[in-house]
Design a protein around this motif. Structure first.
Motif, PDB file in Angstrom:
ATOM      1  N   ASP A  47       0.836  -1.199   0.000  1.00 49.60           N
ATOM      2  CA  ASP A  47       0.000   0.000   0.000  1.00 49.60           C
ATOM      3  C   ASP A  47       0.870   1.249   0.000  1.00 49.60           C
ATOM      4  O   ASP A  47       1.979   1.258   0.534  1.00 49.60           O
ATOM      5  CB  ASP A  47      -0.891   0.059   1.245  1.00 49.60           C
ATOM      6  N   HIS A 106      -4.013   1.241  -2.650  1.00 51.81           N
ATOM      7  CA  HIS A 106      -3.828  -0.139  -2.202  1.00 51.81           C
ATOM      8  C   HIS A 106      -2.931  -0.892  -3.174  1.00 51.81           C
ATOM      9  O   HIS A 106      -3.100  -0.806  -4.382  1.00 51.81           O
ATOM     10  CB  HIS A 106      -5.169  -0.868  -2.101  1.00 51.81           C
ATOM     11  N   GLY A 107      -1.961  -1.625  -2.596  1.00 50.52           N
ATOM     12  CA  GLY A 107      -1.156  -2.553  -3.384  1.00 50.52           C
ATOM     13  C   GLY A 107      -1.899  -3.869  -3.433  1.00 50.52           C
ATOM     14  O   GLY A 107      -2.986  -4.017  -2.869  1.00 50.52           O
ATOM     15  N   ASN A 108      -1.347  -4.863  -4.087  1.00 50.16           N
ATOM     16  CA  ASN A 108      -2.020  -6.159  -4.203  1.00 50.16           C
ATOM     17  C   ASN A 108      -1.679  -7.111  -3.071  1.00 50.16           C
ATOM     18  O   ASN A 108      -2.468  -7.965  -2.726  1.00 50.16           O
ATOM     19  CB  ASN A 108      -1.674  -6.825  -5.536  1.00 50.16           C
ATOM     20  N   ALA A 109      -0.493  -6.992  -2.495  1.00 50.52           N
ATOM     21  CA  ALA A 109      -0.046  -7.943  -1.482  1.00 50.52           C
ATOM     22  C   ALA A 109      -0.884  -7.847  -0.217  1.00 50.52           C
ATOM     23  O   ALA A 109      -1.153  -6.771   0.273  1.00 50.52           O
ATOM     24  CB  ALA A 109       1.419  -7.703  -1.149  1.00 50.52           C
ATOM     25  N   ARG A 145      -4.043  -8.352   0.416  1.00 51.14           N
ATOM     26  CA  ARG A 145      -5.450  -7.949   0.351  1.00 51.14           C
ATOM     27  C   ARG A 145      -6.365  -9.069  -0.145  1.00 51.14           C
ATOM     28  O   ARG A 145      -7.559  -8.904  -0.159  1.00 51.14           O
ATOM     29  CB  ARG A 145      -5.618  -6.722  -0.569  1.00 51.14           C
ATOM     30  N   ASP A 191      -6.769  -9.985  -3.157  1.00 49.91           N
ATOM     31  CA  ASP A 191      -7.327  -9.700  -4.469  1.00 49.91           C
ATOM     32  C   ASP A 191      -6.315  -9.961  -5.582  1.00 49.91           C
ATOM     33  O   ASP A 191      -6.421  -9.465  -6.660  1.00 49.91           O
ATOM     34  CB  ASP A 191      -7.833  -8.261  -4.557  1.00 49.91           C
ATOM     35  N   ASP A 192      -5.319 -10.787  -5.277  1.00 52.24           N
ATOM     36  CA  ASP A 192      -4.353 -11.172  -6.267  1.00 52.24           C
ATOM     37  C   ASP A 192      -4.342 -12.692  -6.424  1.00 52.24           C
ATOM     38  O   ASP A 192      -5.019 -13.386  -5.710  1.00 52.24           O
ATOM     39  CB  ASP A 192      -2.962 -10.640  -5.922  1.00 52.24           C
ATOM     40  N   ASP A 193      -3.558 -13.188  -7.349  1.00 56.34           N
ATOM     41  CA  ASP A 193      -3.535 -14.620  -7.626  1.00 56.34           C
ATOM     42  C   ASP A 193      -2.454 -15.356  -6.836  1.00 56.34           C
ATOM     43  O   ASP A 193      -2.274 -16.555  -7.020  1.00 56.34           O
ATOM     44  CB  ASP A 193      -3.325 -14.858  -9.119  1.00 56.34           C
ATOM     45  N   GLU A 194      -1.697 -14.667  -5.978  1.00 54.78           N
ATOM     46  CA  GLU A 194      -0.601 -15.315  -5.273  1.00 54.78           C
ATOM     47  C   GLU A 194      -1.071 -16.302  -4.215  1.00 54.78           C
ATOM     48  O   GLU A 194      -0.317 -17.120  -3.749  1.00 54.78           O
ATOM     49  CB  GLU A 194       0.279 -14.241  -4.589  1.00 54.78           C
TER      50      GLU A 194
END
Length: 82
Positions: A55, A70-73, A75, A77-80
């Motif tokens: 973020d 907001h970043g993706n890590a 949250r 809401d990412d594919d990781e």
């Protein structure tokens, strides 16, 4: 920190008169975080907000006062996390 002479890269979120956007690199215990302030890593308080790694937060006087992007890590809401 002793003031501007300790600042590098022209960015100091400790003694700046304005709030600066920085990216959260790591969350620590005790409502603290490590942030990237223009290539300089600094420890700030995140007691007033609920950030995630990645973020972008607005920091004034070593206190994060708002999440502005907001970043993706972290949250979900990412594919990781598959």
């Amino acid at each position: 920190m002793n003031g501007p002479e300790d600042c590098t890269a022209g960015v100091c979120i400790t003694c700046s008169d304005q709030a600066l956007p920085v990216r959260v690199v790591r969350l620590l215990e005790g409502e603290l975080a490590i942030v990237d302030a223009g290539g300089v890593l600094e420890e700030v308080s995140v007691a007033l907000i609920d950030p995630a790694v990645g973020d972008t937060v607005l920091v004034h006087a070593r206190e994060a006062i708002a999440v502005i992007a907001h970043g993706n890590a972290g949250r979900g809401d990412d594919d990781e996390h598959a």
